[in-house]
Motif scaffolding. Sequence first.
Motif, PDB file in Angstrom:
ATOM      1  N   ILE A 206       0.838  -1.204   0.000  1.00  0.00           N
ATOM      2  CA  ILE A 206       0.000   0.000   0.000  1.00  0.00           C
ATOM      3  C   ILE A 206       0.873   1.254   0.000  1.00  0.00           C
ATOM      4  O   ILE A 206       0.592   2.215  -0.708  1.00  0.00           O
ATOM      5  CB  ILE A 206      -1.016  -0.039   1.160  1.00  0.00           C
ATOM      6  N   TRP A 221       3.420   4.444  13.252  1.00  0.00           N
ATOM      7  CA  TRP A 221       2.926   3.108  12.905  1.00  0.00           C
ATOM      8  C   TRP A 221       3.143   2.830  11.423  1.00  0.00           C
ATOM      9  O   TRP A 221       3.042   3.707  10.587  1.00  0.00           O
ATOM     10  CB  TRP A 221       1.445   3.026  13.231  1.00  0.00           C
ATOM     11  N   PRO A 223       2.176  -0.423   8.558  1.00  0.00           N
ATOM     12  CA  PRO A 223       1.585  -1.767   8.446  1.00  0.00           C
ATOM     13  C   PRO A 223       2.670  -2.813   8.203  1.00  0.00           C
ATOM     14  O   PRO A 223       3.769  -2.485   7.744  1.00  0.00           O
ATOM     15  CB  PRO A 223       0.641  -1.644   7.259  1.00  0.00           C
ATOM     16  N   SER A 224       2.350  -4.062   8.498  1.00  0.00           N
ATOM     17  CA  SER A 224       3.373  -5.089   8.250  1.00  0.00           C
ATOM     18  C   SER A 224       3.232  -5.690   6.857  1.00  0.00           C
ATOM     19  O   SER A 224       3.895  -6.643   6.523  1.00  0.00           O
ATOM     20  CB  SER A 224       3.310  -6.149   9.326  1.00  0.00           C
ATOM     21  N   PHE A 225       2.354  -5.120   6.042  1.00  0.00           N
ATOM     22  CA  PHE A 225       2.190  -5.498   4.634  1.00  0.00           C
ATOM     23  C   PHE A 225       1.890  -6.977   4.457  1.00  0.00           C
ATOM     24  O   PHE A 225       2.448  -7.654   3.609  1.00  0.00           O
ATOM     25  CB  PHE A 225       3.422  -5.095   3.816  1.00  0.00           C
ATOM     26  N   LEU A 226       1.018  -7.472   5.305  1.00  0.00           N
ATOM     27  CA  LEU A 226       0.582  -8.859   5.162  1.00  0.00           C
ATOM     28  C   LEU A 226      -0.423  -8.937   4.021  1.00  0.00           C
ATOM     29  O   LEU A 226      -1.042  -7.932   3.675  1.00  0.00           O
ATOM     30  CB  LEU A 226      -0.098  -9.307   6.455  1.00  0.00           C
TER      31      LEU A 226
ATOM     32  N   GLY B 341      -2.786   4.738  -1.560  1.00  0.00           N
ATOM     33  CA  GLY B 341      -2.176   3.422  -1.673  1.00  0.00           C
ATOM     34  C   GLY B 341      -3.046   2.448  -2.443  1.00  0.00           C
ATOM     35  O   GLY B 341      -2.550   1.641  -3.223  1.00  0.00           O
ATOM     36  N   PRO B 362      -3.991  -3.640  -2.345  1.00  0.00           N
ATOM     37  CA  PRO B 362      -2.572  -3.955  -2.183  1.00  0.00           C
ATOM     38  C   PRO B 362      -2.296  -4.500  -0.784  1.00  0.00           C
ATOM     39  O   PRO B 362      -3.123  -4.350   0.113  1.00  0.00           O
ATOM     40  CB  PRO B 362      -1.900  -2.599  -2.373  1.00  0.00           C
ATOM     41  N   TYR B 363      -1.150  -5.114  -0.610  1.00  0.00           N
ATOM     42  CA  TYR B 363      -0.817  -5.695   0.688  1.00  0.00           C
ATOM     43  C   TYR B 363      -0.786  -4.612   1.759  1.00  0.00           C
ATOM     44  O   TYR B 363      -0.249  -3.528   1.536  1.00  0.00           O
ATOM     45  CB  TYR B 363       0.545  -6.411   0.623  1.00  0.00           C
ATOM     46  N   GLY B 364      -1.344  -4.942   2.885  1.00  0.00           N
ATOM     47  CA  GLY B 364      -1.326  -3.985   3.994  1.00  0.00           C
ATOM     48  C   GLY B 364      -2.523  -3.059   4.010  1.00  0.00           C
ATOM     49  O   GLY B 364      -2.664  -2.282   4.942  1.00  0.00           O
ATOM     50  N   ALA B 365      -3.387  -3.148   2.994  1.00  0.00           N
ATOM     51  CA  ALA B 365      -4.493  -2.190   2.916  1.00  0.00           C
ATOM     52  C   ALA B 365      -5.486  -2.393   4.056  1.00  0.00           C
ATOM     53  O   ALA B 365      -5.822  -1.448   4.771  1.00  0.00           O
ATOM     54  CB  ALA B 365      -5.196  -2.313   1.576  1.00  0.00           C
ATOM     55  N   GLU B 367      -5.053  -3.891   6.798  1.00  0.00           N
ATOM     56  CA  GLU B 367      -4.372  -3.573   8.055  1.00  0.00           C
ATOM     57  C   GLU B 367      -4.434  -2.084   8.350  1.00  0.00           C
ATOM     58  O   GLU B 367      -4.762  -1.660   9.464  1.00  0.00           O
ATOM     59  CB  GLU B 367      -2.897  -3.919   7.881  1.00  0.00           C
ATOM     60  N   HIS B 371      -6.347  -0.194  11.338  1.00  0.00           N
ATOM     61  CA  HIS B 371      -5.641   0.643  12.300  1.00  0.00           C
ATOM     62  C   HIS B 371      -6.329   2.000  12.438  1.00  0.00           C
ATOM     63  O   HIS B 371      -6.510   2.503  13.544  1.00  0.00           O
ATOM     64  CB  HIS B 371      -4.200   0.839  11.839  1.00  0.00           C
TER      65      HIS B 371
END
Lengths: 240, 579
Positions: A206, A221, A223-226, B341, B362-365, B367, B371
Motif C-alpha cells: 500500500i 505506525w 503496516p506489516s504489509f501482510l 495506496g 494492495p498488501y497492507g491495505a 491492516e 488501524h
Amino acid sequence: MGIKKVGLNRNVKPQTLTEKLFFLDFMKGLKTTIKHLFRRVVTVDFPYEVTIPAIRFRGVHGLRNVDGTEPPDFDSWIKKLKIKPPEKGETRCIACKFCQAACPVPELFTIKAEKLKVPEDHPHHGLKVLAVFDMDLSKCMFCGLCTQACPTDCIIHTDVYDLSSYTRRSWVLHKEDLSRIADDFIARRGKEKFDDHSKWRKDQKIWPEYDYPRTKIWEGWMPSFLPNYKKSQSNGEAEN
Amino acid sequence: MSWISLDKAKGLESKFDYVKLEQSKTGIPYIEVPKEKLIEFLKFLKEDPNYSFKMFIDWTVIDHGQKENPRFQGVLILFSPDHQERVIIKSWATEEKLPSLIELWPGAKWAEREAWDMFGVRYEGHENLVRMFMWEGYPYHPLRKDFPIKGYEEVELPSLNEVERNDQLEGMFNYSRMHTALPTLEDLERTEKIRMPRKKAQVVLNWGPLHPGTHGTIWFLLDLDGEYVQQCDIIIGQLHRGVEKIAENIGYQQFIPYTDRMDYIASINENHAYVVAAEKMLGIHEKIPEKAKWIRTMMAELSRINSHLLWLGTYALDLGALTMFLYTFREREKIMDIFEGITGARFTINYFRIGGVYADLPYGALEAIEHFIEDFPQRLSDYETLLTRNRIWLKRNKDVCVLTQQDVYDYGLTGAVARASGVPYDLRKIDKYDAYGEVDFDIPIGEVGDSYDRYLVRIEEMRQSAKIVKQCINRLREFSEDDPYFFEPEDPKKLKISIDGRGLKLPEGEMYAGTDNPRGELGFYIYNKKAAIKPYRVRIRSGAFYNLQVFTKAIIGRPIADAITLLSTIDPVVGETDR
Ligand code: SF4
Ligand code: SF4
C-alpha cells in the motif's frame, strides 16, 4: 430498519447548572486541546522532507522500452500491426492507439507510425515504427484508463508529480521524454510495481516500506504489509 | 430498486382514461400523462393514501432531437415514503411548454429554471423563470441536441502575452484567440437584478461569489432588513462545466473520471452512484463479484467519513473553532493515504468501474484501514468534547433554521439534511445496493430539524460508517486472493465489458438509480434510444443542488450570522450543484 434517534435530550444531555456556572464545558475542551499539545508532530516538513508516492500513484506518464519483461503476447501484437520487431532498449509502443481510444480526452494524444524506408529485399520492408508520440499533459486527468488499455504495457504511470512549469509548451511530452521518464522509474521502482511480464504484482504494498516521513501522520505506525485475505492461493475457491 | 408495483400502476390506468402505462426495455414502468392533465393527476398521486407520492426527487427534460414534434419530454421522478416506491411520470412538452409544478412541490422551482436554462422549455405558472446556471442574455440552451459540445466560439479574447509582448501563440497547443461566450459586467448586473425583481427591504447584501465562508463559488443575494433576511436568492453556475453534456458525448467508463470532478470531496461516492446506475441498466448489478461489492462498500464509507471530516472542520472553523479544522485534517490525511495506496490518487479517485473495481487491494491495505478505524471513534469523542455541549456551539446551532418534514418532501431534501428533520430516507436501506443489504448499521434521525440536529446526525453517521467499515474488513478477510474483483460476462460476445471500457454498450431503455452520498441522494437517470456506446441523455440528480435550494427558504427571518451556520449544515459542494 435500524434507526438511532439523536438530539438534545435524546443522546446528548443538556448542560447542568454546575457546568454552566463553573464553565466546565470550556474546561473539558481545554483538557482535550492540552492533551493534543503533547502529541507528536504529524506534519511533513516539505520540501526538506518528502513522502514517497505509493506504488500505484498515478503520476506523469512514461513509455516503457523493451527490456525482456514484455507480456507473453507481445510478439503476436507486433506481427498483427506490422511493426518492426523492436530491439532491446527500443520502445514497446506499437502505435495501436488503444490508449487514445480509452482516454476521456483523446485529443491530448498525437500518435503516428510511419513505414520504414528500406529497400524491398530488406527483412523490415513494409513494416512500421513509431514516429510521433506526444502527450499534452495539461489536458490529462490522470485517470489511468490509458495504462489499462495498453496491450503491451508500454504506457505507464510513474511516481513523478512535479509538473509545474512556466510555459504550456513544457507540458507536451514527446516520446523521448516519455521513454526517459519510464526508464528512470523502472530503474528505481519497477520491481516494486511490475512482475516479470509487466503485469501489476499481486503483492504490491500500500505504501513503500521505506517511506518514513509518511509514518509521521500515523504516529510511527507502519503496516506489516501482510496479504489482505486469509485464504491462501492454493485452497482459495472462488466465492459465489 | 423499488418501483411502483404493476397492479398499482394499472389501477391508475383504469382510473384515468388519459393515463398510459408503459414499460421500458430495462424493466422500469413509467406513466405517460398529457400535459393538460398533469397537475390534476399529480395532485391525486400526491394526496391519495394508496399512492402518496409526496416526495419530490427530480424533474427534468429529454430532448428528442429537432426532427421530433413535440421535441421535448418532461420526466418527473417521485418517491412515496409510505410505500417506499418510486415512480416515473412523463409528459410531452407540446409547443415547448410544460405546466409548472411549484404549487405542488416548491422544490420544482430550481429544477424548472434549470430545464429552461438548458433546454429552453417554458413552464407555465412559474413565479420567476430565469436562468439557473448561465447569465441573463446568454443566447443558447446548451443541452439541446443541436448545440455542439465545443460551443460556439465567437468572442475574441487574445492572450495578454500576445497583445502586450507580441508572442506568437496562434496554432500552438490548445491556444485559440476565439472563445465561447463570456458574461460582461452588465450581464452580471442584469442577472443579479432579475433574480430578485422586487426588493422587500433596504439593503441587498452580496455574499460571494468568492468568499471563504461559501466554500466555493456561490453568490448569495440577501435582502436585509437590519440584520434579518427578508428574501434570498442564490446565483450558482460559476463552476458549471456541462457535465451532462459531456456524458452524452463520451463512453461509459470514460465518464467516471468526470464524476470525480463533481463532488470532489467525496469522489468515490460520485463514482459509485454512476457505476451502480450503469450496472443496473445493464442488469448486472446483482452479479458483480462479491469481493468487489465489499471493497466498494468499504471505500464508499471511508469516503463518507472523509467528507464529513472536511465538513466538520470547515463548519467549526466558520463558527470560530479553528482547532477543529486542524484535528479533522489530521484524520483526513490518513484516509487520503489509504486512498492513495489503494487507488493511486488522493482526490480524484476513479477506482470503481462498471463491473467492479479496477484493481485488488494492495498488501497492507486492510491492516491500515483497520488501524485507522480502531482509533477513529476515540478521535470522534474528542471532537465531541470540544463541540457538542459547548455553550457557544449550542447557542449558534440550537433552533437555528429549522427544516420540517414537510420541507423535506416539498424540496426533495435528502441525506443528512432529511434525516435531521426526522425522515429516515436512506438509499442504503431502501435500495440495498452493493453490500449494504448485508451490513448492520443504524440511520441516525434528528428530532427538530435545526442546525444542531444536522450536526448530531452527521457525527453519528461517521460512527455508523466506522461500524460498516469494520464489518467490511472482517468480511473481506474471508475472501481469497484469486477471487475476481471485476465482472466477467457469461457470453463475452453479447456483452463487451472491460476495465478500460472500450466498446462497452448500454442497452436501449432507461434507468434511474442512485446512492446515498455524504451530500444527499446522487441519482443518475440514463436514457438510451437504442443500444449505444454513448448514452443519449444522462441526467444527474444532485443532492447538493436540491439541498441548497432550501437555503433560500430556511434563511428567511433569520439574522445574517445564521447564513453561515445554515450553509455549513446543508453542506453543498459547488462542483455538484453546478455540474
Ligand atoms: S491518464 Fe486518463 S486523461 Fe490522462 S492520458 Fe491517460 S487516459 Fe487520458
Ligand atoms: S496503447 Fe500502448 S502500444 Fe498502443 S499506442 Fe498506446 S502506448 Fe502505444
